[in-house]
Design an enzyme around this catalytic site. Structure first.
Site, PDB file in Angstrom:
ATOM      1  N   GLY A 182       0.843  -1.192   0.000  1.00 18.16           N
ATOM      2  CA  GLY A 182       0.000   0.000   0.000  1.00 18.16           C
ATOM      3  C   GLY A 182       0.877   1.240   0.000  1.00 18.16           C
ATOM      4  O   GLY A 182       1.046   1.901  -1.020  1.00 18.16           O
ATOM      5  N   GLU A 183       1.487   1.562   1.127  1.00 14.70           N
ATOM      6  CA  GLU A 183       2.323   2.753   1.217  1.00 14.70           C
ATOM      7  C   GLU A 183       3.766   2.551   0.730  1.00 14.70           C
ATOM      8  O   GLU A 183       4.337   3.475   0.148  1.00 14.70           O
ATOM      9  CB  GLU A 183       2.332   3.286   2.648  1.00 14.70           C
ATOM     10  CG  GLU A 183       0.991   3.812   3.104  1.00 14.70           C
ATOM     11  CD  GLU A 183       1.045   4.383   4.505  1.00 14.70           C
ATOM     12  OE1 GLU A 183       2.108   4.266   5.137  1.00 14.70           O
ATOM     13  OE2 GLU A 183       0.039   4.946   4.956  1.00 14.70           O
TER      14      GLU A 183
END
Length: 250
Positions: A182-183
């Protein structure tokens, strides 16, 4: 892992209803039996990562169960006259462990990369001060939302975007050998920033400038154009045309 803990509690309660485990029963019927048997189908799971704050670099041991890594190669095309640019191709290889859903993970990687492109090339923070931005209250952030600064749009997506997941990557410390996603891919967008800087460097060399130059992030269109030092920047900035850094394109 906390979810797993909660699931294990529920499983133990439901197992009390399975008198003969060889007799098949549907999930719906099992839950119905649990309801009429007044079995609590809510659970609270908690998990404390072991050794989270016991860092020992000499053992080269990760303190997080979901550490991940990746690599990206970005090809850009820069218009040296205007500072405008396009992402021609991006190749990304990401370690997500053993993916539970490759389509979701690849979507997360693509989205994070484009978010990083905005972070490193577009989303400039402009603060009020007493010199360059006198019309803004000192200390006030004027670019505090997408209505005051640029964010990536559909046309900024790479023409050719290829994402691959690292194969045979296990993670015995997490659920189904999964890893965080995700990040982390946001940082892979730095490849776009440095590709743009290399494009500026190539143009500067064509103009006879071989010295090192600074390019601040985000690499806005204004900063890229001024980094492409030539006769036009010389007319505007005189002796500072090789090092001038525009601040604030609002």
């Amino acid at each position: 892992m906390a979810v797993r803990h909660a699931c294990e509690q529920l499983r133990e309660r439901l197992d009390t209803l399975l008198v003969d485990k060889n007799v098949p029963i549907s999930w719906e019927d099992l839950i119905k039996q649990a309801y009429f048997a007044r079995i609590d189908l809510c659970a609270h799971g908690f998990y404390a990562t072991p050794g989270m704050f016991d860092v020992d670099f000499s053992q080269n041991r990760a303190t997080c169960n979901y550490f991940t890594q990746g690599a990206a190669v970005t090809e850009v095309e820069l218009d040296t006259l205007t500072g405008d640019w396009h992402l021609l191709r991006v190749d990304i290889l990401m370690d997500v462990g053993k993916s539970l859903n490759p389509s979701i993970d690849i979507g997360q990687i693509e989205g994070a990369y484009m978010q990083g492109v905005g972070l490193f090339t577009m989303e400039e923070l402009i603060w009020g001060d007493h010199t360059e931005h006198k019309w803004i209250k000192p200390g006030e952030l004027i670019t505090c939302g997408p209505d005051t600064y640029k964010i990536p749009s559909f046309s900024d997506v790479p023409i050719d975007l290829r994402v691959s997941l690292l194969s045979d990557s296990s993670n015995p410390r997490a659920i189904y050998s999964s890893k965080g996603i995700g990040e982390p891919p946001i940082l892979l967008a730095t490849s776009a920033f440095f590709a743009l800087k290399q494009a500026c460097m190539a143009y500067r060399q064509d103009q006879g400038f071989q010295d090192y130059f600074t390019l601040h992030s985000p690499a806005t269109v204004e900063r890229l154009r001024m980094a492409c030092a030539d006769e036009f920047t010389r007319r505007v900035c005189s002796n500072e045309h090789q090092t001038y850094q525009p601040r604030g394109s609002y």
